[in-house]
Design a protein around this motif. Structure first.
Motif, PDB file in Angstrom:
ATOM      1  N   ALA A 247       0.962  -1.236   0.041  1.00 37.10           N
ATOM      2  CA  ALA A 247      -0.005  -0.094  -0.049  1.00 37.10           C
ATOM      3  C   ALA A 247       0.914   1.244   0.051  1.00 37.10           C
ATOM      4  N   TYR A 248       0.476   2.156  -0.905  1.00 33.18           N
ATOM      5  CA  TYR A 248       1.126   3.485  -0.821  1.00 33.18           C
ATOM      6  C   TYR A 248       0.010   4.761  -0.819  1.00 33.18           C
ATOM      7  N   ARG A 249       0.458   5.265   0.546  1.00 26.66           N
ATOM      8  CA  ARG A 249      -0.452   6.645   0.459  1.00 26.66           C
ATOM      9  C   ARG A 249       0.325   7.774  -0.178  1.00 26.66           C
ATOM     10  N   ALA A 250      -0.289   7.944  -1.582  1.00 27.47           N
ATOM     11  CA  ALA A 250       0.419   8.935  -2.418  1.00 27.47           C
ATOM     12  C   ALA A 250      -0.498   9.007  -3.626  1.00 27.47           C
ATOM     13  N   ASP A 251      -0.230  10.031  -4.625  1.00 30.89           N
ATOM     14  CA  ASP A 251      -0.833  10.095  -5.457  1.00 30.89           C
ATOM     15  C   ASP A 251      -0.360   9.223  -6.754  1.00 30.89           C
ATOM     16  N   GLU A 257       5.365   7.283 -11.502  1.00 29.90           N
ATOM     17  CA  GLU A 257       6.689   7.710 -12.178  1.00 29.90           C
ATOM     18  C   GLU A 257       8.087   7.165 -11.578  1.00 29.90           C
ATOM     19  N   GLY A 258       7.757   6.885 -10.244  1.00 33.51           N
ATOM     20  CA  GLY A 258       8.947   6.148  -9.901  1.00 33.51           C
ATOM     21  C   GLY A 258       9.253   4.996  -9.859  1.00 33.51           C
ATOM     22  N   GLY A 259       8.188   4.134 -10.683  1.00 33.89           N
ATOM     23  CA  GLY A 259       8.398   2.854 -10.922  1.00 33.89           C
ATOM     24  C   GLY A 259       7.748   1.800 -10.111  1.00 33.89           C
ATOM     25  N   ALA A 288      -3.991  12.593 -17.683  1.00 29.78           N
ATOM     26  CA  ALA A 288      -3.179  12.345 -16.595  1.00 29.78           C
ATOM     27  C   ALA A 288      -3.046  11.301 -15.975  1.00 29.78           C
ATOM     28  N   TYR A 289      -3.991  10.459 -15.814  1.00 35.01           N
ATOM     29  CA  TYR A 289      -3.958   9.053 -15.255  1.00 35.01           C
ATOM     30  C   TYR A 289      -3.976   7.861 -16.323  1.00 35.01           C
ATOM     31  N   ALA A 296       2.436   1.427 -17.753  1.00 38.81           N
ATOM     32  CA  ALA A 296       2.756   0.575 -16.687  1.00 38.81           C
ATOM     33  C   ALA A 296       2.290  -0.755 -16.964  1.00 38.81           C
ATOM     34  N   LEU A 297       1.050  -0.934 -18.120  1.00 37.52           N
ATOM     35  CA  LEU A 297       0.497  -2.263 -18.156  1.00 37.52           C
ATOM     36  C   LEU A 297       1.306  -3.291 -19.067  1.00 37.52           C
ATOM     37  N   GLU A 298       1.596  -4.302 -18.632  1.00 32.78           N
ATOM     38  CA  GLU A 298       2.349  -5.471 -19.589  1.00 32.78           C
ATOM     39  C   GLU A 298       1.442  -5.507 -20.792  1.00 32.78           C
TER      40      GLU A 298
END
Length: 358
Positions: A247-251, A257-259, A288-289, A296-298
């Motif tokens: 889990a990430y609390r982030a945008d 962008e960070g991979g 934007a999304y 990022a999608l295979e």
């Protein structure tokens, strides 16, 4: 399942005893099995349990015991209860037509109903497993925070909702929960493969993350709302899937962008869920999304894209946006499925597009 079943008793007077927090999940199971008796009320049974009326001892639901349920048949509809309270035909016409029981809370859109407190009291009478009634307003801000008001009962907005074997802890005064997405939550747990690498954008409290992780998928779950994120972590522990949820609390854009280092040497994912209705909106010359998600999608991976779409544009608009974003990256789209989940507002539908991106 207990074998302590009374015999020689008319089936229409039986009830199964379950812990109060499990009530709605058991009711759903009983309804699916065709043995829930809607003509009688759910009643309290001791301090921590309820007796749920059944037409026969159930074969699929687990319970503490089967008991004889006494008392008068319940008034079946909200209209019945309000008439008993002296409401006129005009007032009843303005009463709510639907509501949902989420854990121990009844969530209802009150609209123009007069005397909301009486509506709330009637709903509590109808649903013995609940102890609070909330009038639901809209959803506001980028954190999707609900506007609710306590109209009856104890006023405890924190609860645990159970459906399809998943437990969702939440506070309905602080985070949203859409009863109309129930089938979609269950579906996501059914379509993933074990060890699928999944990115759940806008994960919330784990609406889709939890059933997917429970099915064996490895999920990167991203949520920006700090309250929803806390429940996401709590719910991963509650359902025993912490080893399959990062889990990430982030945008989402910052995470992408960070991979996606959560998947080690594999920087792409097999499946992406975009559960935010406005995530497909164009942003300048791109999206934007959608743009970073597709990147990022295979190749051959699947996207599940939710959108609030005007009825006249369903399903053309979300498909066109997905195709446009994919084409900009030299990729093609195969639409696998389209679904209307529910009405979002007047003339607007909540739709989902499943698409394979080659």
């Amino acid at each position: 399942m207990t074998d302590d079943r009374p015999t020689g008793v008319d089936g229409d007077r039986l009830a199964v005893v379950v812990a109060k927090p499990r009530a709605q999940d058991v009711i759903d199971t009983l309804q699916e099995g065709g043995v829930y008796d809607a003509d009688r009320s759910v009643t309290e049974h001791g301090e921590d349990a309820v007796a749920i009326p059944v037409t026969a001892p159930p074969e699929t639901a687990s319970y503490r015991e089967v008991v004889r349920q006494v008392g008068e048949p319940r008034l079946r509809t909200l209209e019945d209860h309000l008439r008993e309270r002296g409401w006129s035909d005009g007032e009843i016409d303005a009463a709510p037509g639907s509501w949902a029981v989420i854990g121990s809370v009844v969530l209802v859109e009150m609209g123009d109903a007069p005397r909301p407190g009486e509506v709330g009291d009637a709903l509590l009478t109808m649903h013995g497993e609940a102890d609070t009634v909330l009038a639901r307003g809209g959803i506001s801000s980028t954190h999707r925070e609900p506007d609710v008001e306590v109209v009856a009962g104890e006023g405890d907005t924190r609860t645990v909702h159970r459906e399809h074997g998943i437990e969702y802890g939440l506070d309905l005064s602080e985070v949203m929960f859409s009863p109309g997405n129930k089938a979609e939550r269950a579906r996501m747990g059914e379509i993933v493969d074990a060890d699928d690498r999944v990115l759940d954008m806008f994960a919330g409290i784990g609406y889709f993350t939890l059933p997917m992780a429970d099915a064996g998928a490895k999920v990167v779950a991203v949520e920006h709302n700090p309250t929803a994120f806390e429940f996401l972590l709590e719910n991963a522990m509650r359902n025993g899937v912490t080893d399959r949820v990062q889990a990430y609390r982030a945008d989402n854009r910052d995470v992408l962008e960070g991979g996606l280092d959560a998947f080690g040497d594999a920087p792409t994912v097999d499946r992406i869920v975009m559960g935010y209705y406005d995530a497909t909106e164009p942003d300048g010359d791109g999206y934007a999304y959608l743009d970073p998600a597709i990147a990022a999608l295979e190749p051959g991976g699947t996207m599940h894209v939710h959108e609030a779409t005007p009825e006249r544009l369903a399903f053309d608009r979300p498909i066109e946006r997905i195709e446009d974003a994919a084409d900009a990256q030299g990729r093609t789209v195969e639409v696998l499925d389209t679904r209307r989940v529910k009405g979002y507002s007047e003339g607007v539908a909540h739709v989902v597009v499943d698409a394979r991106i080659e």
